[in-house]
Design a protein around this motif. Structure first.
Motif, PDB file in Angstrom:
ATOM      1  N   UNK A   1       0.835  -1.208   0.000  1.00 35.43           N
ATOM      2  CA  UNK A   1       0.000   0.000   0.000  1.00 35.43           C
ATOM      3  C   UNK A   1       0.869   1.257   0.000  1.00 35.43           C
ATOM      4  N   UNK A   2       1.863   1.269   0.890  1.00 34.76           N
ATOM      5  CA  UNK A   2       2.737   2.434   1.023  1.00 34.76           C
ATOM      6  C   UNK A   2       3.528   2.683  -0.258  1.00 34.76           C
ATOM      7  N   UNK A   3       4.071   1.624  -0.843  1.00 33.69           N
ATOM      8  CA  UNK A   3       4.904   1.778  -2.040  1.00 33.69           C
ATOM      9  C   UNK A   3       4.090   2.333  -3.207  1.00 33.69           C
ATOM     10  N   UNK A   4       2.900   1.793  -3.420  1.00 33.26           N
ATOM     11  CA  UNK A   4       2.051   2.270  -4.516  1.00 33.26           C
ATOM     12  C   UNK A   4       1.646   3.719  -4.275  1.00 33.26           C
ATOM     13  N   UNK A   5       1.270   4.025  -3.035  1.00 37.65           N
ATOM     14  CA  UNK A   5       0.856   5.391  -2.709  1.00 37.65           C
ATOM     15  C   UNK A   5       2.007   6.373  -2.899  1.00 37.65           C
ATOM     16  N   UNK A   6       3.235   5.931  -2.613  1.00 36.13           N
ATOM     17  CA  UNK A   6       4.392   6.797  -2.817  1.00 36.13           C
ATOM     18  C   UNK A   6       4.537   7.189  -4.282  1.00 36.13           C
ATOM     19  N   UNK A   7       4.346   6.230  -5.187  1.00 32.73           N
ATOM     20  CA  UNK A   7       4.450   6.550  -6.608  1.00 32.73           C
ATOM     21  C   UNK A   7       3.333   7.510  -7.008  1.00 32.73           C
ATOM     22  N   UNK A   8       2.125   7.225  -6.566  1.00 33.21           N
ATOM     23  CA  UNK A   8       0.993   8.088  -6.924  1.00 33.21           C
ATOM     24  C   UNK A   8       1.169   9.507  -6.387  1.00 33.21           C
ATOM     25  N   UNK A   9       1.597   9.624  -5.135  1.00 28.65           N
ATOM     26  CA  UNK A   9       1.796  10.951  -4.533  1.00 28.65           C
ATOM     27  C   UNK A   9       2.935  11.703  -5.221  1.00 28.65           C
ATOM     28  N   UNK A  10       3.994  10.976  -5.581  1.00 27.65           N
ATOM     29  CA  UNK A  10       5.123  11.619  -6.254  1.00 27.65           C
ATOM     30  C   UNK A  10       4.691  12.188  -7.604  1.00 27.65           C
TER      31      UNK A  10
ATOM     32  N   UNK B   1       7.628  10.150 -13.318  1.00 27.56           N
ATOM     33  CA  UNK B   1       8.399   9.749 -12.148  1.00 27.56           C
ATOM     34  C   UNK B   1       8.973   8.376 -12.477  1.00 27.56           C
ATOM     35  N   UNK B   2      10.279   8.225 -12.323  1.00 29.90           N
ATOM     36  CA  UNK B   2      10.925   6.956 -12.649  1.00 29.90           C
ATOM     37  C   UNK B   2      10.905   6.019 -11.430  1.00 29.90           C
ATOM     38  N   UNK B   3      10.790   4.728 -11.709  1.00 26.90           N
ATOM     39  CA  UNK B   3      10.785   3.720 -10.647  1.00 26.90           C
ATOM     40  C   UNK B   3      11.784   2.645 -11.022  1.00 26.90           C
ATOM     41  N   UNK B   4      12.734   2.399 -10.125  1.00 26.20           N
ATOM     42  CA  UNK B   4      13.730   1.358 -10.388  1.00 26.20           C
ATOM     43  C   UNK B   4      13.154  -0.005  -9.997  1.00 26.20           C
ATOM     44  N   UNK B   5      13.017  -0.878 -10.974  1.00 29.15           N
ATOM     45  CA  UNK B   5      12.377  -2.190 -10.852  1.00 29.15           C
ATOM     46  C   UNK B   5      10.874  -2.038 -10.639  1.00 29.15           C
ATOM     47  N   UNK B   6      10.146  -3.133 -10.781  1.00 23.72           N
ATOM     48  CA  UNK B   6       8.713  -3.111 -10.486  1.00 23.72           C
ATOM     49  C   UNK B   6       8.531  -2.672  -9.035  1.00 23.72           C
ATOM     50  N   UNK B   7       7.666  -1.708  -8.805  1.00 25.99           N
ATOM     51  CA  UNK B   7       7.471  -1.191  -7.448  1.00 25.99           C
ATOM     52  C   UNK B   7       7.013  -2.313  -6.527  1.00 25.99           C
TER      53      UNK B   7
ATOM     54  N   UNK C   1      -1.086   0.063 -14.229  1.00 21.37           N
ATOM     55  CA  UNK C   1      -1.921   1.161 -13.732  1.00 21.37           C
ATOM     56  C   UNK C   1      -1.067   2.390 -13.426  1.00 21.37           C
ATOM     57  N   UNK C   2       0.090   2.172 -12.803  1.00 24.87           N
ATOM     58  CA  UNK C   2       0.976   3.291 -12.480  1.00 24.87           C
ATOM     59  C   UNK C   2       1.605   3.890 -13.730  1.00 24.87           C
ATOM     60  N   UNK C   3       1.885   3.052 -14.718  1.00 25.48           N
ATOM     61  CA  UNK C   3       2.411   3.575 -15.990  1.00 25.48           C
ATOM     62  C   UNK C   3       1.394   4.507 -16.643  1.00 25.48           C
TER      63      UNK C   3
ATOM     64  N   UNK D   1     -11.323 -22.561  -3.442  1.00 21.03           N
ATOM     65  CA  UNK D   1     -10.654 -21.641  -2.524  1.00 21.03           C
ATOM     66  C   UNK D   1     -10.060 -20.486  -3.297  1.00 21.03           C
ATOM     67  N   UNK D   2      -9.981 -19.336  -2.662  1.00 22.49           N
ATOM     68  CA  UNK D   2      -9.470 -18.156  -3.358  1.00 22.49           C
ATOM     69  C   UNK D   2      -8.729 -17.255  -2.387  1.00 22.49           C
ATOM     70  N   UNK D   3      -7.524 -16.871  -2.780  1.00 17.44           N
ATOM     71  CA  UNK D   3      -6.742 -15.914  -2.000  1.00 17.44           C
ATOM     72  C   UNK D   3      -5.908 -15.088  -2.964  1.00 17.44           C
ATOM     73  N   UNK D   4      -5.115 -14.184  -2.409  1.00 15.58           N
ATOM     74  CA  UNK D   4      -4.252 -13.345  -3.251  1.00 15.58           C
ATOM     75  C   UNK D   4      -2.972 -13.028  -2.506  1.00 15.58           C
ATOM     76  N   UNK D   5      -1.877 -12.954  -3.255  1.00  9.48           N
ATOM     77  CA  UNK D   5      -0.599 -12.562  -2.677  1.00  9.48           C
ATOM     78  C   UNK D   5      -0.619 -11.104  -2.249  1.00  9.48           C
ATOM     79  N   UNK D   6       0.403 -10.718  -1.492  1.00  7.04           N
ATOM     80  CA  UNK D   6       0.421  -9.394  -0.864  1.00  7.04           C
ATOM     81  C   UNK D   6       0.582  -8.245  -1.851  1.00  7.04           C
ATOM     82  N   UNK D   7       0.902  -8.542  -3.109  1.00  3.28           N
ATOM     83  CA  UNK D   7       1.031  -7.468  -4.100  1.00  3.28           C
ATOM     84  C   UNK D   7      -0.089  -7.516  -5.143  1.00  3.28           C
ATOM     85  N   UNK D   8      -1.134  -8.313  -4.894  1.00  2.00           N
ATOM     86  CA  UNK D   8      -2.247  -8.433  -5.841  1.00  2.00           C
ATOM     87  C   UNK D   8      -3.447  -7.635  -5.356  1.00  2.00           C
ATOM     88  N   UNK D   9      -3.988  -6.735  -6.190  1.00  2.00           N
ATOM     89  CA  UNK D   9      -5.140  -5.930  -5.778  1.00  2.00           C
ATOM     90  C   UNK D   9      -6.418  -6.754  -5.697  1.00  2.00           C
ATOM     91  N   UNK D  10      -7.325  -6.322  -4.838  1.00  2.00           N
ATOM     92  CA  UNK D  10      -8.593  -7.024  -4.640  1.00  2.00           C
ATOM     93  C   UNK D  10      -9.424  -7.052  -5.918  1.00  2.00           C
TER      94      UNK D  10
END
Length: 325
Positions: A22-31, A39-45, A54-56, A277-286
Motif C-alpha cells: 500500500x505504502x509503495x504504490x501510494x508513494x508513486x501516486x503521490x510523487x 516519475x521513474x521507478x527502479x524495478x517493479x514497485x 496502472x501506475x504507468x 478456494x481463493x486468495x491473493x498474494x500481498x502485491x495483488x489488488x482485490x
C-alpha cells in the motif's frame, strides 16, 4: 433454462495488499501528483503487472537500472523490495532526487544484518537467490559478509568462517514452515548462532499463509491470485498443497484460469458440492480477486464464505517529502 451447477467459494482472509505494498504504490501516486510526470521507478514497485501498468498509465516509468533514466532531473523511486547500498550511492553521485519505498519490515532486516556485521558475526541469509529483496539485503554489506542459504541441504553443508560468531536473517516472504526447518538445522549445527529478536518473515506473509491453511483441506481447487515472480504468492500455492489441496494454482487474473477444466471438474460432481478456494498474494489488488469471483459466478450457482483468521490494521507512514503540508 438449464440450471447452473453449484460452486462454493471459500475466500481466505486476510489476502491481497499488505501495508508495505500500500505504502509503495501510494508513494508513486503521490510523487506523480506532487512532481508531475514522469516519475521513474527502479524495478517493479511491487511484483504485479496490473499494478505496474496502472501506475504507468498515471505517469510512472519503470527502469531496471539508473543509467536507463532519460531525464536525471526527474524523481526516482526504489521498489518495495529494497536495494543494495550501491544504488542510492549511485543516485547521489548522479545528482538524482530519490525516494526509497523499501518496506519497513525489509529495512528491519537490513538493520539487523548491519548490526550483526558490526558485532563481528558472519551472516547466513535464508532466502531465494536472485530475488530483489535478497539482492538488496546482500548489498547492504561487503562481498562475502553474507552467505545465502536456500534449503535444509544448504544449511547442512554450509561452512561459515567462524561457527562461534554467526547470525541469520531471512527474506520476509518465505514459507514459515520451510524456514523453520532451515532454522532448526542451523541451530542444531551451530548452537551459538544468533537470530532476529522477532521473526523476519513479515506479518502479512504469515497471516496469508495461515488463512490458506485454514481453507485448503476443504477445497477441491484453490486459486492464488498473484504474479509468478511474487515470492509470497508462489509460497501460498506451496502452503495450500502441503495443507491438503492438491490442485492449488497461481493465476495472475481471471483470464488465466482454465475454465474448461474447472467446468469439467464441477460437472463430474453431478450436482454435488464443489469448493473453490481463493486468495491473493500481498502485491495483488482485490479487483483481480473480484474478477475471478465474477467469472465463477457467471458460470456457476455460487455461494461465498469468507474465512478470516486474523485482522490487520498496520499502516506504514509515507516519507515526509510526500506528506501534504
Amino acid at each position: 433454462m438449464t440450471q447452473r451447477p453449484p460452486v462454493s467459494i471459500l475466500l481466505a482472509a486476510p489476502r491481497g495488499f499488505c501495508a508495505g505494498v500500500d505504502r509503495a504504490i501510494l508513494m508513486v501516486e503521490r510523487a506523480i501528483e506532487k512532481y508531475g510526470a514522469p516519475v521513474f521507478v527502479r524495478h517493479e514497485i511491487v511484483h504485479n503487472r496490473h499494478v505496474v501498468e496502472e501506475l504507468e498509465r498515471k505517469g510512472a516509468v519503470f527502469v531496471e537500472e539508473l543509467d536507463e533514466i532519460s531525464d536525471p532531473s526527474r524523481p526516482v523511486i526504489f521498489s518495495a523490495h529494497g536495494v543494495p547500498k550501491s544504488v542510492p550511492a549511485d543516485a547521489e553521485q548522479r545528482g538524482m532526487f530519490y525516494l526509497d519505498a523499501t518496506c519497513p519490515l525489509v529495512s528491519k532486516v537490513h538493520v539487523e544484518a548491519n548490526r550483526h556485521f558490526e558485532e563481528g558475526r558472519h551472516i547466513l541469509m535464508i532466502g531465494h537467490e536472485g530475488h530483489p529483496e535478497v539482492e538488496g539485503t546482500l548489498g547492504q554489506l561487503p562481498d562475502g559478509a553474507i552467505t545465502l542459504i536456500e534449503t535444509v541441504g544448504d544449511a547442512n553443508s554450509v561452512t561459515p568462517p567462524d561457527p562461534q560468531n554467526l547470525a541469520y536473517v531471512t527474506q520476509t516472504t518465505l514459507s514459515l514452515d520451510d524456514t523453520l526447518a532451515v532454522v532448526e538445522t542451523l541451530k542444531k549445527r551451530f548452537p551459538a548462532i544468533r537470530g532476529p529478536h522477532k521473526n523476519d518473515i513479515c506479518y502479512a506473509t504469515t497471516n496469508r499463509q495461515a488463512a490458506v491453511k485454514a481453507i485448503a483441506e476443504s477445497c477441491d481447487t484453490l486459486f492464488v491470485v498473484g504474479a509468478p515472480n511474487s515470492s509470497n504468492s508462489v509460497r501460498l500455492v506451496e502452503v495450500a498443497e502441503k495443507a491438503g489441496c492438491t490442485t492449488a494454482q497461481l493465476v495472475q487474473k481471471a483470464s488465466e484460469v482454465d475454465w474448461t477444466a474447472l467446468e469439467t471438474a464441477v460437472a463430474a460432481r453431478n450436482g454435488g458440492r464443489f469448493v473453490v478456494g481463493l486468495t491473493a498474494g500481498a502485491s495483488a489488488p482485490e479487483s483481480l480477486v473480484q474478477g475471478v469471483i465474477d467469472e465463477i459466478s457467471r458460470r456457476f450457482a455460487v455461494t461465498t464464505e469468507e474465512v478470516t483468521v486474523s485482522s490487520e490494521d498496520v499502516i506504514f507512514k509515507l516519507p515526509k517529502q510526500l506528506i501534504a503540508s
